[in-house]
Scaffold this motif. Sequence first.
Motif, mmCIF file in Angstrom:
data_model
loop_
_atom_site.group_PDB
_atom_site.id
_atom_site.type_symbol
_atom_site.label_atom_id
_atom_site.label_comp_id
_atom_site.label_asym_id
_atom_site.label_seq_id
_atom_site.Cartn_x
_atom_site.Cartn_y
_atom_site.Cartn_z
ATOM 1 N N THR A 158 24.130 9.863 0.515
ATOM 2 C CA THR A 158 22.764 10.290 0.804
ATOM 3 C C THR A 158 21.778 9.186 0.440
ATOM 4 O O THR A 158 22.091 8.279 -0.336
ATOM 5 N N GLU A 159 20.565 9.295 0.991
ATOM 6 C CA GLU A 159 19.531 8.301 0.704
ATOM 7 C C GLU A 159 19.247 8.205 -0.792
ATOM 8 O O GLU A 159 18.820 7.164 -1.281
ATOM 9 N N THR A 160 19.484 9.303 -1.514
ATOM 10 C CA THR A 160 19.248 9.311 -2.953
ATOM 11 C C THR A 160 20.463 8.805 -3.732
ATOM 12 O O THR A 160 20.329 8.032 -4.688
ATOM 13 N N ALA A 161 21.647 9.224 -3.324
ATOM 14 C CA ALA A 161 22.862 8.861 -4.065
ATOM 15 C C ALA A 161 23.072 7.355 -4.138
ATOM 16 O O ALA A 161 23.598 6.845 -5.131
ATOM 17 N N VAL A 162 22.663 6.623 -3.115
ATOM 18 C CA VAL A 162 22.888 5.174 -3.118
ATOM 19 C C VAL A 162 22.052 4.470 -4.183
ATOM 20 O O VAL A 162 22.311 3.310 -4.518
ATOM 21 N N HIS A 163 21.048 5.156 -4.736
ATOM 22 C CA HIS A 163 20.227 4.574 -5.809
ATOM 23 C C HIS A 163 20.770 4.918 -7.199
ATOM 24 O O HIS A 163 20.252 4.425 -8.203
ATOM 25 N N ALA A 164 21.787 5.775 -7.264
ATOM 26 C CA ALA A 164 22.233 6.322 -8.550
ATOM 27 C C ALA A 164 22.973 5.294 -9.397
ATOM 28 O O ALA A 164 23.617 4.372 -8.879
ATOM 29 N N ASP A 165 22.898 5.489 -10.707
ATOM 30 C CA ASP A 165 23.748 4.752 -11.642
ATOM 31 C C ASP A 165 25.077 5.471 -11.845
ATOM 32 O O ASP A 165 26.074 4.852 -12.210
ATOM 33 N N LEU A 166 25.056 6.799 -11.604
ATOM 34 C CA LEU A 166 26.272 7.607 -11.716
ATOM 35 C C LEU A 166 26.229 8.686 -10.655
ATOM 36 O O LEU A 166 25.219 9.384 -10.519
ATOM 37 N N VAL A 167 27.302 8.806 -9.883
ATOM 38 C CA VAL A 167 27.428 9.858 -8.877
ATOM 39 C C VAL A 167 28.533 10.807 -9.316
ATOM 40 O O VAL A 167 29.664 10.377 -9.585
ATOM 41 N N LEU A 168 28.197 12.103 -9.394
ATOM 42 C CA LEU A 168 29.178 13.124 -9.755
ATOM 43 C C LEU A 168 29.548 13.908 -8.502
ATOM 44 O O LEU A 168 28.679 14.514 -7.864
ATOM 45 N N PRO A 169 30.837 13.917 -8.108
ATOM 46 C CA PRO A 169 31.252 14.548 -6.853
ATOM 47 C C PRO A 169 31.339 16.069 -6.991
ATOM 48 O O PRO A 169 32.067 16.582 -7.842
ATOM 49 N N ALA A 170 30.602 16.773 -6.157
ATOM 50 C CA ALA A 170 30.511 18.229 -6.276
ATOM 51 C C ALA A 170 31.153 18.933 -5.089
ATOM 52 O O ALA A 170 31.089 18.456 -3.948
ATOM 53 N N ALA A 171 31.744 20.072 -5.372
ATOM 54 C CA ALA A 171 32.252 20.945 -4.313
ATOM 55 C C ALA A 171 31.082 21.545 -3.549
ATOM 56 O O ALA A 171 29.960 21.643 -4.061
ATOM 57 N N ALA A 172 31.342 21.970 -2.341
ATOM 58 C CA ALA A 172 30.297 22.487 -1.462
ATOM 59 C C ALA A 172 30.443 23.986 -1.272
ATOM 60 O O ALA A 172 31.396 24.611 -1.758
ATOM 61 N N TRP A 173 29.479 24.576 -0.548
ATOM 62 C CA TRP A 173 29.636 25.947 -0.072
ATOM 63 C C TRP A 173 30.995 26.053 0.615
ATOM 64 O O TRP A 173 31.411 25.162 1.341
ATOM 65 N N GLY A 174 31.689 27.138 0.376
ATOM 66 C CA GLY A 174 33.017 27.333 0.949
ATOM 67 C C GLY A 174 34.130 26.833 0.058
ATOM 68 O O GLY A 174 35.296 27.123 0.304
ATOM 69 N N GLU A 175 33.745 26.047 -0.978
ATOM 70 C CA GLU A 175 34.745 25.504 -1.892
ATOM 71 C C GLU A 175 34.571 26.043 -3.313
ATOM 72 O O GLU A 175 35.159 25.519 -4.258
ATOM 73 N N LYS A 176 33.782 27.107 -3.452
ATOM 74 C CA LYS A 176 33.527 27.680 -4.776
ATOM 75 C C LYS A 176 33.006 29.099 -4.618
ATOM 76 O O LYS A 176 32.603 29.523 -3.533
ATOM 77 N N ASP A 177 33.007 29.833 -5.735
ATOM 78 C CA ASP A 177 32.573 31.225 -5.757
ATOM 79 C C ASP A 177 31.192 31.346 -6.390
ATOM 80 O O ASP A 177 30.790 30.522 -7.210
ATOM 81 N N GLY A 178 30.493 32.410 -6.021
ATOM 82 C CA GLY A 178 29.192 32.681 -6.620
ATOM 83 C C GLY A 178 28.360 33.566 -5.718
ATOM 84 O O GLY A 178 28.865 34.160 -4.756
ATOM 85 N N THR A 179 27.081 33.674 -6.026
ATOM 86 C CA THR A 179 26.183 34.512 -5.235
ATOM 87 C C THR A 179 24.979 33.715 -4.769
ATOM 88 O O THR A 179 24.565 32.741 -5.394
#
Length: 749
Positions: free
Chosen positions: A470-491
């Motif tokens: 993403t336009e923001t992630a390329v500026h990061a010092d640390l990127v944490l990879p996150a699961a998306a909708w469909g890959e986790k539970d919740g409301t």
Amino acid sequence: MKSHQRKPEILRAWNGTKTAELLRSPGKFGLGQVPDKKTPDATTSMVCGFCATGCGLNIHLKEGEAVGLTPDTRYPVNIGMACPKGWEALAPLQSNERASQPLLRSSRDSQLEAVDWDTAMKAFSSKFKAVQEKHGKESVAFISTGQICTEEMAFLGSLSKFGMGIKHGDGNTRQCMATAVAAYKQSFGFDSPPYTYQDFEESDTIVLIGSNLCIAHPIMWQRVMRNKNQPKIIVIDPRKTETAVAATHHYPIAPKSDLTFFYGIAHILIANGWLDNDFIAKHTEQFDGFIEHVKTFTPEFVSQKSGIPAEDIYELACMIHEGKNVSFWWTMGVNQGYEATRTAQSIINLALMTGNIGRPGTGANSITGQCNAMGSRLFSNTTNLLGGHDFANPEHRAKVCEVLEIPDEVIPDAIGMPYNQIIDGIESGSIRGLWIIATNPVHSWINQGRLKKLLGQLDFLVVQDMYSTTETAVHADLVLPAAAWGEKDGTFINSERRIGLAKKVAKAPGQALSDFNIFRLIAQYWGCGELFKKWTSPEAVFQMLKMLTNNQPCDITGIEDYQMLDKNGGIQWPHPAGAELVDNQRRLFSDNQFYHPNGKAKFHYEAVKPLPEPSDNAFPFTLLTGRGTSAQWHTQTRTGKSKVLQALYPKHCYVEINPKDAHELGIESNSMVTLKSRRASIEATAFITPTVSPGQVFLPMHYSEVNQLIQDVFDPYSSQPNYKHSAVALFPAKKINQTVKQSQQVGHT
């Protein structure tokens, strides 16, 4: 050994277990569950993860994994319908741009490099703690989202504020729904959208203000089309949008003349006695002052300011008076303005003074943007303390402490800074570390050039996202990879306050974890894991959130568990313990009781302010922005990964220009033009159309360059940016060859 120096259980398990085995582990580490490969083909239902309509989708599984979807015909929101984004909801999960492992920059000038979670977590904790030790606890802030699950939002807000000492945190819902929050709180006493989607079908007069429902919320428009009352459909919008074309009446008011316009409507209603005097007397206050305030807003004065003929203004007031069930609906055209809260309340005032609230087909109804903006509003610890409570109220803090089993001293006694002040804090040097979760501000925030420069001033920037590009992630010092909708539970909680289930139907790529489990890791490495020992799974957190809502307007103590939500097609709040779930389409205020201590709603009003950036000789055009298509979503971070959705929408940025203006400037259709504001200049393809008025131009918000042009101006009550009105200049760019012209041709989507 301190707890943050040990590898927590979840990470030790990760390091010693194959990815697939861990992800299918049935809840041992709170990672959710995907059916085993031996599971027969099946179908499960869940809510969509794009907009706040909150449609139900049937997810079709093959050997335990999602392979396709169809709209859920039983879900009370969409009743078997889906927009293009819903049909393509699974496609973004397969992108090769997914963040699949942590990425760390060893120095400011180095490249991001893959690291393991242990290294990433040690860097996260040590870097942010170093910033806090040097510059104070409040020197680290977070910017969150309306896209992750409610339980994850609550975890983030609690971890950061109660565990890490981060006072200042806000969500990107500040960009879309903050105005509605402020308006409802002041007018009704609580952030309480009163409607249910059934009201679209039961009104005889539907007033849509700054809302292109056909494009922005197409399923809601389909609900309007199901209305059997032959309703008057009134659109108040500077542009002749797709919704305005389909409406029975369109009032193309001058941009940002809304507040004057609605005060003028109120003036006519009062002058003619077209009021529900009994309702006003019993259930509202401050009306006498409002009467005095709108005396000067005569039809002639309002006509001069809005551009609408006086007789047409009177016609609209007559339709509101004659309607038996009038509903008022607004969205970003109202919310994203420099006096937006008072504008929203001018709409609320019309509903109150005519008694159009609490009954079927009525209401002053703000339509939400993101899939879980309502979850963010109630449970993210950004606009209030968990569950709609007040940080400054000792009784509220004590209640939260009791439910969460945490000490009182860890809860701040005041709310933190909003989004814009956090950005200003980077410039002033008071904010030195920033954690960005599931949002893309380098694209979506105003005056982009300024923000990009400011991110470079931070001591440490962490971006937690499902994509590393993403336009923001390329500026990061640390990127944490996150699961998306469909890959986790919740409301998620949708626009009509319906709490629905999101489910894990696919595996996240590589080492990506759900946001929930990333927060669990951070708690352990930070050294506050014991504070969150009860936060073992999303459903365990849901049970705590239920108790936090006890005796609140949003009370959901009557929802037993996730299975109850699944069985009933979601449940709208409130649903307190002991209440019978008779009708799953419920609205607020049917008893005429509001949430202020005296049970009354309040009329709010204020003098109209001048435009912060009017057009002039140097910048003669008014720039409008908004949704351009139902096939794209916000910054295209996810929808841009779908080939199907890309094919439904022009690839390159285009600008809508009135034919008169195009002729005077010598601009041809599909030629390149330059738009220049006081902040930046961009190029776009000319789309010549009468749907915009002379002197106005329109840019779709989905293109990354658009927000370079937008000014840094905010509503004083909601701190929401003024996206909808900036002064720009427009002129032809250099000629381009015919091949390029043909590849960039656009149509009216």
